[in-house]
Design a protein around this motif. Structure first.
Motif, PDB file in Angstrom:
ATOM      1  N   ASN A 137       1.284   4.559   2.388  1.00 34.79           N
ATOM      2  CA  ASN A 137       1.729   4.867   1.015  1.00 34.79           C
ATOM      3  C   ASN A 137       2.922   4.013   0.742  1.00 34.79           C
ATOM      4  N   ASP A 179      -3.259  11.021  13.729  1.00 37.22           N
ATOM      5  CA  ASP A 179      -3.091  10.575  12.482  1.00 37.22           C
ATOM      6  C   ASP A 179      -1.896  10.448  11.888  1.00 37.22           C
ATOM      7  N   ASN A 215      10.071  10.221   2.862  1.00 35.58           N
ATOM      8  CA  ASN A 215       9.130  10.212   1.293  1.00 35.58           C
ATOM      9  C   ASN A 215       9.856   9.793   0.258  1.00 35.58           C
ATOM     10  N   PRO A 218      -0.303  10.813   8.312  1.00 34.18           N
ATOM     11  CA  PRO A 218      -0.604  10.596   6.725  1.00 34.18           C
ATOM     12  C   PRO A 218       0.650   9.794   6.068  1.00 34.18           C
ATOM     13  N   ASN A 219       0.146   9.102   5.096  1.00 35.84           N
ATOM     14  CA  ASN A 219       1.007   8.386   4.248  1.00 35.84           C
ATOM     15  C   ASN A 219       1.592   7.090   4.891  1.00 35.84           C
TER      16      ASN A 219
END
Length: 349
Positions: free
Chosen positions: A139, A133, A283, A135-136
């Motif tokens: 995003n 997986d 990020n 994450p983001n």
């Protein structure tokens, strides 16, 4: 002579491995080797990836030397035709008496995260939920680099050794990932359910050249090196940069931190060759295409430096005349190799 490093014999089978970037496979027949198995990959008329054993059961001519007709593969020797599951559906030279045992192995395939994954073991055990997986991934506030691919003439566990070794950057990556504290600061070692993490915080030091212009703070910062490997051969290298005084062990991650994660997927070809795939995920600076390109170019440069070293390691270890030694910095790598060896033994048992 001291035996080879643990984990180097055999491969984990009941796992997902990256065959390539999703865009690398289309309606043409593409031959490749994974875990010493010859495989042919193509996409059917619906765009689904099909992976089959690359050997016709008659005289083992590679199916990749044949043609695609609709969703089927036709052998280039006598026209034996195989469907997406590997079953022979047409035998032109004996239409009334098709060979009962004419079939090739098929491999479960899944497009995920921009890569094509193959399950190399028992198809009945293929669990798509076991693909990593990320994450983001979708995003919009996170930026991504393009996907990289590289061939390395070394055993795949030498690559995971390297990706569990934060110290090598001080000598191998002088113009990119190196920085104060990467040569001798203490390392923390943690075992997880499916892997190993080696990490450390370097506090109140200047960032390395690769990251300096990306950070909205400075001139010094707190830096975390997070080097993680998960079975069978996925490495997650995370760099966390926080304003000076906002980072450290057992401290909640600063809301001002810059985080860059390098996802690395290593696929064994055979005992002396591997394929290395990656992309980077950050990020901040999501829409900065120039930064993404600069990061990708920097990664290519750094991974090429790794490639040169590891290919010499492969040759040196294979031809060694004197014993090798382990250093304290090898603790994480040896722990991961032990996990690999145990899992291979478990599968065989």
């Amino acid at each position: 002579m001291r035996p080879d490093l643990i984990g180097g014999e055999g491969y984990l089978q009941n796992c997902w491995y990256v065959a390539g970037r999703s865009e690398d496979f289309g309606r043409e027949l593409t031959a490749l080797t994974m875990l010493e198995e010859q495989i042919v990959i193509y996409r059917d008329t619906q765009g689904m990836a099909i992976a089959l054993e690359d050997a016709c059961p008659h005289r083992k001519l590679p199916l990749s030397r044949g043609t695609i007709e609709g969703d089927h593969v036709v052998c280039g020797y006598h026209g034996l035709t195989f469907d997406c599951s590997g079953e022979c559906v047409i035998a032109p030279t004996q239409l009334d008496n098709p060979p009962r045992r004419a079939a090739v192995q098929s491999y479960p395939a899944e497009d995920r995260w921009g890569f094509l994954w193959l399950w190399m073991g028992d198809p009945e055990q293929a669990d798509r939920g076991r693909i990593i997986d990320i994450p983001n991934f979708d995003n919009p506030s996170w930026g991504k680099t393009q996907k990289g691919a590289m061939e390395m003439a070394c055993h795949y566990l030498y690559i995971t050794d390297n990706l569990l070794d934060p110290s090598h950057v001080a000598w191998v990556h002088l113009t990119s990932f190196a920085g104060a504290g990467t040569d001798n600061r203490p390392l923390d070692l943690e075992e997880t359910e499916d892997g190993v993490i080696v990490s450390r915080w370097v506090l109140d030091e200047a960032p390395p050249p690769y990251y300096k212009d990306m950070l909205p703070f400075g001139p010094t910062c707190d830096r975390k090196q997070h080097y993680e490997c998960r079975l069978p051969a996925t490495a997650i290298n995370m760099s966390v940069y926080a304003p000076q005084g906002e980072g450290g062990k057992d401290v909640p991650q600063s809301p001002n931190a810059f985080v860059n994660i390098s996802y690395n997927f290593i696929t064994p070809v055979d005992g002396g060759r591997s394929r290395y795939f990656w992309f980077q995920h950050r990020n901040m600076h999501a829409g900065d295409a120039a930064l993404s390109q600069r990061m990708f170019d920097g990664a290519i440069m750094a991974f090429t430096e790794d490639k040169e070293v590891l290919e010499y390691v492969q040759t040196g270890m294979a031809k060694r005349k004197t014993p090798y030694i382990n250093l304290g910095l090898d603790a994480g790598a040896m722990r991961f190799r032990t996990r690999v060896a145990r899992q291979i033994k478990s599968e065989a048992g």
